[in-house]
Scaffold this motif. Structure first.
Motif, mmCIF file in Angstrom:
data_model
loop_
_atom_site.group_PDB
_atom_site.id
_atom_site.type_symbol
_atom_site.label_atom_id
_atom_site.label_comp_id
_atom_site.label_asym_id
_atom_site.label_seq_id
_atom_site.Cartn_x
_atom_site.Cartn_y
_atom_site.Cartn_z
ATOM 1 N N ARG A 71 81.290 75.011 7.058
ATOM 2 C CA ARG A 71 80.959 74.324 6.677
ATOM 3 C C ARG A 71 79.582 74.011 7.136
ATOM 4 O O ARG A 71 78.316 73.234 5.913
ATOM 5 C CB ARG A 71 81.587 72.690 6.866
ATOM 6 N N GLY A 72 79.176 74.153 8.380
ATOM 7 C CA GLY A 72 77.966 74.144 8.925
ATOM 8 C C GLY A 72 76.736 75.240 8.156
ATOM 9 O O GLY A 72 75.549 74.189 7.521
ATOM 10 N N PHE A 73 77.983 76.458 8.216
ATOM 11 C CA PHE A 73 76.105 77.184 7.439
ATOM 12 C C PHE A 73 75.988 76.848 5.769
ATOM 13 O O PHE A 73 74.797 76.277 5.252
ATOM 14 C CB PHE A 73 77.250 78.523 7.583
ATOM 15 N N ASN A 74 77.081 76.509 5.608
ATOM 16 C CA ASN A 74 77.233 75.640 3.950
ATOM 17 C C ASN A 74 75.829 75.303 3.641
ATOM 18 O O ASN A 74 75.463 74.710 2.677
ATOM 19 C CB ASN A 74 78.412 75.450 3.295
ATOM 20 N N HIS A 75 76.546 73.910 4.544
ATOM 21 C CA HIS A 75 75.310 72.713 4.189
ATOM 22 C C HIS A 75 73.742 73.242 4.939
ATOM 23 O O HIS A 75 73.289 72.850 4.176
ATOM 24 C CB HIS A 75 75.289 71.259 5.603
ATOM 25 N N SER A 76 73.961 73.854 5.524
ATOM 26 C CA SER A 76 71.867 74.525 5.848
ATOM 27 C C SER A 76 71.608 75.020 4.887
ATOM 28 O O SER A 76 70.896 75.405 3.803
ATOM 29 C CB SER A 76 72.193 75.438 7.282
ATOM 30 N N VAL A 77 72.726 76.240 3.702
ATOM 31 C CA VAL A 77 72.026 76.743 2.933
ATOM 32 C C VAL A 77 71.717 75.517 1.941
ATOM 33 O O VAL A 77 70.966 75.595 1.273
ATOM 34 C CB VAL A 77 73.240 78.105 2.752
ATOM 35 N N GLN A 78 73.062 74.721 1.102
ATOM 36 C CA GLN A 78 72.429 74.476 0.235
ATOM 37 C C GLN A 78 70.967 73.578 0.423
ATOM 38 O O GLN A 78 70.673 72.699 0.101
ATOM 39 C CB GLN A 78 73.836 73.406 0.487
ATOM 40 N N SER A 79 70.907 73.032 2.087
ATOM 41 C CA SER A 79 70.145 72.067 2.337
ATOM 42 C C SER A 79 68.204 73.377 1.971
ATOM 43 O O SER A 79 67.983 71.976 1.828
ATOM 44 C CB SER A 79 69.254 71.394 3.263
ATOM 45 N N ILE A 80 68.393 74.207 2.835
ATOM 46 C CA ILE A 80 67.880 75.008 2.639
ATOM 47 C C ILE A 80 67.523 75.731 0.892
ATOM 48 O O ILE A 80 66.086 74.942 0.399
ATOM 49 C CB ILE A 80 67.860 76.285 2.990
ATOM 50 N N SER A 81 68.485 75.568 0.217
ATOM 51 C CA SER A 81 68.448 75.394 -0.769
ATOM 52 C C SER A 81 68.059 74.457 -2.458
ATOM 53 O O SER A 81 66.567 74.757 -2.764
ATOM 54 C CB SER A 81 69.603 76.417 -1.709
ATOM 55 N N ASN A 82 68.144 73.302 -1.216
ATOM 56 C CA ASN A 82 67.416 71.815 -2.138
ATOM 57 C C ASN A 82 65.997 72.000 -2.003
ATOM 58 O O ASN A 82 65.387 71.522 -3.000
ATOM 59 C CB ASN A 82 68.418 70.655 -1.719
ATOM 60 N N ASN A 83 65.900 72.253 -0.508
ATOM 61 C CA ASN A 83 64.223 71.895 -0.576
ATOM 62 C C ASN A 83 63.203 73.002 -1.150
ATOM 63 O O ASN A 83 62.717 72.992 -1.391
ATOM 64 C CB ASN A 83 64.100 72.502 1.523
ATOM 65 N N VAL A 84 63.958 74.445 -1.338
ATOM 66 C CA VAL A 84 63.642 75.505 -1.593
ATOM 67 C C VAL A 84 63.300 75.191 -3.427
ATOM 68 O O VAL A 84 62.237 75.361 -4.371
ATOM 69 C CB VAL A 84 63.677 77.017 -1.967
ATOM 70 N N GLU A 85 64.099 74.457 -3.684
ATOM 71 C CA GLU A 85 63.657 73.780 -5.420
ATOM 72 C C GLU A 85 62.940 72.724 -5.555
ATOM 73 O O GLU A 85 62.342 72.824 -6.451
ATOM 74 C CB GLU A 85 65.204 73.824 -5.896
ATOM 75 N N THR A 86 62.879 71.822 -4.656
ATOM 76 C CA THR A 86 62.268 70.771 -4.627
ATOM 77 C C THR A 86 60.458 70.844 -4.879
ATOM 78 O O THR A 86 59.606 71.130 -5.278
ATOM 79 C CB THR A 86 62.463 69.995 -3.393
ATOM 80 N N LYS A 87 60.660 72.716 -3.389
ATOM 81 C CA LYS A 87 58.603 72.726 -4.049
ATOM 82 C C LYS A 87 58.725 73.893 -4.679
ATOM 83 O O LYS A 87 57.405 73.496 -5.468
ATOM 84 C CB LYS A 87 58.559 73.709 -2.441
ATOM 85 N N LEU A 88 59.618 74.805 -5.294
ATOM 86 C CA LEU A 88 59.340 75.387 -6.241
ATOM 87 C C LEU A 88 59.248 74.140 -7.404
ATOM 88 O O LEU A 88 58.418 74.637 -8.846
ATOM 89 C CB LEU A 88 60.793 75.625 -7.076
ATOM 90 N N GLU A 89 59.978 72.840 -7.564
ATOM 91 C CA GLU A 89 59.981 72.357 -8.940
ATOM 92 C C GLU A 89 57.802 71.914 -8.572
ATOM 93 O O GLU A 89 57.259 71.662 -9.300
ATOM 94 C CB GLU A 89 60.465 70.942 -8.923
ATOM 95 N N LYS A 90 57.549 71.017 -7.820
ATOM 96 C CA LYS A 90 56.217 70.321 -7.017
ATOM 97 C C LYS A 90 55.173 71.456 -7.607
ATOM 98 O O LYS A 90 54.240 71.116 -8.001
ATOM 99 C CB LYS A 90 56.278 69.900 -5.715
ATOM 100 N N ASN A 91 55.491 72.715 -7.548
ATOM 101 C CA ASN A 91 54.427 73.644 -7.239
ATOM 102 C C ASN A 91 54.828 74.878 -8.774
ATOM 103 O O ASN A 91 53.705 75.764 -8.845
ATOM 104 C CB ASN A 91 54.396 74.832 -6.066
ATOM 105 N N LYS A 92 55.392 73.862 -9.408
ATOM 106 C CA LYS A 92 55.380 74.913 -10.389
ATOM 107 C C LYS A 92 54.123 75.325 -11.111
ATOM 108 O O LYS A 92 54.222 76.759 -11.632
ATOM 109 C CB LYS A 92 56.665 74.211 -11.475
#
Length: 148
Positions: free
Chosen positions: A91-112
């Protein structure tokens, strides 16, 4: 009157004798019945001893089985705790992966826009390289044709 008295005494003696004979028969019958009851009770006592021994053995086996079940239950509790720990880790690993994915998605959106520019510059660089290589090939052919 004495005759009547003798006859009365004789009659009482005969009646007493009959009473004693019937009383003796009754007591003998009672004795036989009590002997039968005594034998039956002896048999029941032996059977009860056998049942008591079997019950004792069964109780001992039940106690051993209960102890074994208790031990296995405790072992199973440790396994359940371990699985629970693994579940929490996943569950912790999934939360970390989801957090990283959200972070990457946010950065990609900002740097599109920047990414789009990098892709365009990469395409331009590749086109320039292809043109450069094709000019080299053409120049090489001309030099090969002129040397022949």
């Amino acid at each position: 009157m004495i005759n009547i008295l003798y006859w009365s005494v004789a009659l009482v003696a005969i009646a007493f004798t009959v009473l004693v004979i019937y009383l003796a028969k009754t007591l003998k019958s009672l004795h036989i019945t009590l002997d039968s009851v005594s034998k039956t009770l002896s048999g029941l006592e032996r059977q009860l001893d056998g049942v008591t021994r079997e019950t004792t053995v069964l109780l001992e086996k039940t106690n051993v089985l209960a102890a074994d079940i208790q031990q296995k239950s405790e072992s199973l509790n440790t396994v359940v705790d371990a699985v629970k720990g693994v579940g929490e880790s996943v569950r912790g690993f999934n939360h970390s992966v989801q957090s990283i994915s959200n972070n990457v998605e946010t950065k990609l959106e900002k740097n599109k826009d920047k990414i789009a520019q990098i892709v365009q510059w990469s395409n331009i660089a590749l086109n320039l390289k292809e043109q450069w290589n094709s000019r080299k090939v053409v120049a090489k052919r001309k030099s090969n044709n002129s040397s022949i």
